[in-house]
Design a protein around this motif. Structure first.
Motif, PDB file in Angstrom:
ATOM      1  N   THR A   1       0.825  -1.205   0.000  1.00 32.24           N
ATOM      2  CA  THR A   1       0.000   0.000   0.000  1.00 32.24           C
ATOM      3  C   THR A   1       0.860   1.257   0.000  1.00 32.24           C
ATOM      4  N   GLU A   2       0.244   2.352  -0.384  1.00 36.97           N
ATOM      5  CA  GLU A   2       0.929   3.638  -0.366  1.00 36.97           C
ATOM      6  C   GLU A   2       1.445   3.955   1.037  1.00 36.97           C
ATOM      7  N   ALA A   3       0.635   3.648   2.037  1.00 34.07           N
ATOM      8  CA  ALA A   3       1.047   3.925   3.416  1.00 34.07           C
ATOM      9  C   ALA A   3       2.284   3.122   3.791  1.00 34.07           C
ATOM     10  N   GLU A   4       2.343   1.866   3.385  1.00 34.89           N
ATOM     11  CA  GLU A   4       3.516   1.038   3.669  1.00 34.89           C
ATOM     12  C   GLU A   4       4.753   1.602   2.991  1.00 34.89           C
ATOM     13  N   VAL A   5       4.598   2.033   1.750  1.00 35.21           N
ATOM     14  CA  VAL A   5       5.736   2.561   1.000  1.00 35.21           C
ATOM     15  C   VAL A   5       6.270   3.826   1.664  1.00 35.21           C
ATOM     16  N   VAL A   6       5.385   4.758   1.975  1.00 38.50           N
ATOM     17  CA  VAL A   6       5.810   6.019   2.588  1.00 38.50           C
ATOM     18  C   VAL A   6       6.404   5.774   3.970  1.00 38.50           C
ATOM     19  N   GLU A   7       5.779   4.909   4.746  1.00 37.33           N
ATOM     20  CA  GLU A   7       6.300   4.615   6.087  1.00 37.33           C
ATOM     21  C   GLU A   7       7.715   4.041   6.010  1.00 37.33           C
ATOM     22  N   THR A   8       7.950   3.127   5.070  1.00 28.24           N
ATOM     23  CA  THR A   8       9.281   2.529   4.929  1.00 28.24           C
ATOM     24  C   THR A   8      10.306   3.569   4.516  1.00 28.24           C
TER      25      THR A   8
ATOM     26  N   TRP B   1      -6.236   5.955   3.746  1.00 30.73           N
ATOM     27  CA  TRP B   1      -5.395   6.740   2.836  1.00 30.73           C
ATOM     28  C   TRP B   1      -6.259   7.497   1.821  1.00 30.73           C
ATOM     29  N   ASP B   2      -7.167   6.768   1.165  1.00 30.84           N
ATOM     30  CA  ASP B   2      -8.032   7.393   0.170  1.00 30.84           C
ATOM     31  C   ASP B   2      -8.984   8.392   0.818  1.00 30.84           C
ATOM     32  N   LYS B   3      -9.533   8.008   1.943  1.00 29.44           N
ATOM     33  CA  LYS B   3     -10.485   8.880   2.628  1.00 29.44           C
ATOM     34  C   LYS B   3      -9.825  10.187   3.046  1.00 29.44           C
ATOM     35  N   ALA B   4      -8.538  10.124   3.386  1.00 22.69           N
ATOM     36  CA  ALA B   4      -7.831  11.332   3.826  1.00 22.69           C
ATOM     37  C   ALA B   4      -7.395  12.215   2.665  1.00 22.69           C
ATOM     38  N   PHE B   5      -6.934  11.611   1.564  1.00 21.46           N
ATOM     39  CA  PHE B   5      -6.348  12.401   0.477  1.00 21.46           C
ATOM     40  C   PHE B   5      -7.331  12.802  -0.620  1.00 21.46           C
ATOM     41  N   HIS B   6      -8.317  11.980  -0.907  1.00 18.68           N
ATOM     42  CA  HIS B   6      -9.213  12.284  -2.023  1.00 18.68           C
ATOM     43  C   HIS B   6      -9.904  13.646  -1.914  1.00 18.68           C
ATOM     44  N   PRO B   7     -10.312  14.087  -0.724  1.00 13.39           N
ATOM     45  CA  PRO B   7     -10.943  15.414  -0.662  1.00 13.39           C
ATOM     46  C   PRO B   7     -10.023  16.556  -1.095  1.00 13.39           C
ATOM     47  N   HIS B   8      -8.694  16.331  -1.094  1.00 17.12           N
ATOM     48  CA  HIS B   8      -7.743  17.367  -1.493  1.00 17.12           C
ATOM     49  C   HIS B   8      -7.412  17.317  -2.987  1.00 17.12           C
TER      50      HIS B   8
ATOM     51  N   LEU C   1      -2.576  10.452   9.440  1.00 18.45           N
ATOM     52  CA  LEU C   1      -2.587   9.009   9.192  1.00 18.45           C
ATOM     53  C   LEU C   1      -1.586   8.248  10.055  1.00 18.45           C
ATOM     54  N   GLY C   2      -0.846   8.971  10.896  1.00 14.27           N
ATOM     55  CA  GLY C   2       0.135   8.327  11.756  1.00 14.27           C
ATOM     56  C   GLY C   2       1.441   8.043  11.071  1.00 14.27           C
ATOM     57  N   LEU C   3       1.710   8.765   9.987  1.00 14.15           N
ATOM     58  CA  LEU C   3       2.953   8.597   9.249  1.00 14.15           C
ATOM     59  C   LEU C   3       3.756   9.884   9.319  1.00 14.15           C
ATOM     60  N   GLY C   4       5.022   9.816   9.020  1.00 13.81           N
ATOM     61  CA  GLY C   4       5.832  11.037   8.944  1.00 13.81           C
ATOM     62  C   GLY C   4       6.469  11.398  10.266  1.00 13.81           C
ATOM     63  N   PRO C   5       5.785  12.136  11.114  1.00 10.25           N
ATOM     64  CA  PRO C   5       6.415  12.578  12.364  1.00 10.25           C
ATOM     65  C   PRO C   5       6.847  11.428  13.248  1.00 10.25           C
ATOM     66  N   GLN C   6       6.105  10.324  13.183  1.00 12.08           N
ATOM     67  CA  GLN C   6       6.467   9.186  14.025  1.00 12.08           C
ATOM     68  C   GLN C   6       7.725   8.487  13.516  1.00 12.08           C
ATOM     69  N   ALA C   7       8.030   8.699  12.220  1.00  9.22           N
ATOM     70  CA  ALA C   7       9.211   8.034  11.645  1.00  9.22           C
ATOM     71  C   ALA C   7      10.455   8.889  11.832  1.00  9.22           C
ATOM     72  N   MET C   8      10.423  10.120  11.304  1.00  7.59           N
ATOM     73  CA  MET C   8      11.542  11.035  11.422  1.00  7.59           C
ATOM     74  C   MET C   8      10.986  12.453  11.403  1.00  7.59           C
ATOM     75  N   PRO C   9      11.723  13.449  11.899  1.00  5.10           N
ATOM     76  CA  PRO C   9      11.219  14.828  11.838  1.00  5.10           C
ATOM     77  C   PRO C   9      10.842  15.199  10.403  1.00  5.10           C
ATOM     78  N   LEU C  10       9.696  15.865  10.252  1.00  5.00           N
ATOM     79  CA  LEU C  10       9.164  16.132   8.923  1.00  5.00           C
ATOM     80  C   LEU C  10      10.133  16.923   8.044  1.00  5.00           C
ATOM     81  N   PHE C  11      10.791  17.925   8.592  1.00  5.68           N
ATOM     82  CA  PHE C  11      11.633  18.768   7.766  1.00  5.68           C
ATOM     83  C   PHE C  11      13.045  18.863   8.356  1.00  5.68           C
ATOM     84  N   ALA C  12      13.535  17.735   8.833  1.00  5.43           N
ATOM     85  CA  ALA C  12      14.893  17.715   9.386  1.00  5.43           C
ATOM     86  C   ALA C  12      15.906  17.979   8.282  1.00  5.43           C
ATOM     87  N   GLN C  13      17.002  18.607   8.640  1.00  8.18           N
ATOM     88  CA  GLN C  13      18.094  18.820   7.700  1.00  8.18           C
ATOM     89  C   GLN C  13      19.012  17.605   7.746  1.00  8.18           C
ATOM     90  N   GLU C  14      19.403  17.144   6.592  1.00 10.32           N
ATOM     91  CA  GLU C  14      20.291  15.982   6.539  1.00 10.32           C
ATOM     92  C   GLU C  14      21.548  16.313   5.771  1.00 10.32           C
TER      93      GLU C  14
END
Length: 402
Positions: A54-61, A363-370, A389-402
């Motif tokens: 799923t898209e969520a699995e891909v983004v989370e990974t 995933w669809d319910k959250a993004f389709h309205p946009h 959706l519980g993705l992003g911030p829980q994995a790594m800082p959203l806009f961290a500098q690398e």
């Protein structure tokens, strides 16, 4: 076959590519280095399109390896498919217009004209190579798809719908929304007045000289016109699942089915509708991948799954009645050939006292309205929506500098 049509292979490829989904992908994603040696793109689309992963699995990974800002381009690429699906849900008449227009185009366009292009006999070296690669492998690099569509429409002057159908018949990752709207975008119909032009220098640069002399391309063509965009419609809500005895219908819309545990599940059936992509014959690559993918999904279910040999409504009705089921359940069916099949079958199903219900992924319910207008509006909502959706911030800082 393109790659093994299994979830295990999809996960392996995702794990291999995820470390490269950051700035490496952003800088190299537009380069088409040729068949068999592409390492700059993930080639996960056949799996994501069928939701074998799923898209969520891909983004989370990916976000376990990179911050969102670092992997922005890759995450956006995943969301383009979601955007197109949502956009078409808002404007379903565009899919209906594509189907009726395709039949009309096939009727009025002499077959030798477009056959010459699909068989790679135009004399345009790059275009002919892409036509042959598509038929031989079931895949084209995304940049090559744009060049191909532009040359088809503006240099060869062929109907865009016949070109889109050529892609759907041969692309293993063919998707009703993404394919139709991408062709419309190239032709200047998705964003009225703005088209995409294939240019010799651009092709030479991004094929790293493989096609350095693509001469004779039409430059600065006028975008196609078809009367503007239709008005938006309210997003369709899925018919809710009930406690009725249920036959779950497994299709290539979603091959990692999250079947609700509370469902009174009497049976599972796998329905392969690859042949419904087009009124013309489908590539053996597509048919083989779909068949193997559905078989793999059925094997992963903790329930006996019947592979229906027939795609008629009668076959579904017969199985449901033999299991005393009164409800047919599926994953949410987006606009496309699978939903077309269901809508055509619905009168017979209901006449047999079978109701149809769907369950929609968050995933669809959250993004389709946009996905109401252009991609930019959805893109601005990516960080916020991933957080919801519980993705992003829980994995790594959203806009961290690398």
């Amino acid at each position: 076959m393109f790659h093994p049509a299994t979830r295990a292979e999809a996960l392996r490829r995702l794990d291999t590519f995820a470390p490269k989904a950051g700035r490496s992908y952003a800088s190299r994603r537009n380069y088409d280095t040729g068949p068999g040696i592409r390492t700059d793109v993930s080639q996960l689309s056949p799996y994501i399109g069928r939701r074998m992963i799923t898209e969520a699995e891909v983004v989370e990974t990916v976000l376990t390896h990179h911050s969102l800002s670092w992997a922005e381009k890759f995450v956006q690429e995943v969301l383009w498919r979601t955007y197109f699906k949502g956009w078409l849900e808002h404007r379903p008449v565009v899919w209906e217009s594509y189907k009726t227009g395709l039949l009309a185009d096939l009727e009025i366009t002499p077959e030798p004209l477009w056959r010459k292009a699909t068989e790679g006999q135009t004399g345009i070296e790059a275009f002919d190579a892409w036509a042959k690669e598509l038929q031989e492998t079931g895949y084209l690099h995304n940049h090559a798809r744009m060049w191909f569509a532009s040359i088809w429409v503006f240099t060869l002057g062929l109907p865009w719908r016949i070109g889109a159908d050529f892609f759907l018949r041969h692309l293993i990752d063919g998707d009703a929304a993404a394919n139709t709207l991408s062709w419309r975008w190239v032709a200047g119909l998705h964003t009225p007045g703005k088209s995409y032009t294939a240019r010799t220098a651009n092709i030479a640069k991004y094929t790293e000289g493989r096609f350095a002399d693509t001469e004779g391309l039409t430059q600065n063509p006028a975008p196609l016109e078809e009367g503007g965009l239709p008005p938006r419609e309210k997003l369709r809500a899925p018919a809710p699942l009930t406690a009725a005895p249920t036959l779950y219908l497994l299709t290539s819309e979603d091959l990692s089915p999250d079947i609700p545990a509370a469902l009174d599940l009497r049976s599972v059936a796998a329905l392969n509708l690859a042949a419904c992509r087009s009124p013309l014959p489908i590539s053996p690559h597509v048919e083989a991948f779909d068949k193997a993918a559905v078989t793999d999904a059925a094997a992963r279910l903790n329930h006996t799954c019947t592979a229906l040999e027939s795609t008629t409504p009668e076959a579904v009705i017969s199985l449901a009645q033999s299991r005393n089921a009164t409800q047919i359940a599926t994953a949410f069916l987006h606009r496309g050939w699978t939903r077309d099949w269901m809508e055509a079958a619905r009168p017979q199903l209901e006449a047999a006292n079978l109701t149809v219900a769907e369950h929609q992924r968050p995933w669809d319910k959250a993004f389709h309205p946009h996905a109401k207008s252009g991609f930019f509006a959805l893109r601005k909502k990516i960080p916020e929506t991933l957080g919801e959706l519980g993705l992003g911030p829980q994995a790594m800082p959203l806009f961290a500098q690398e």
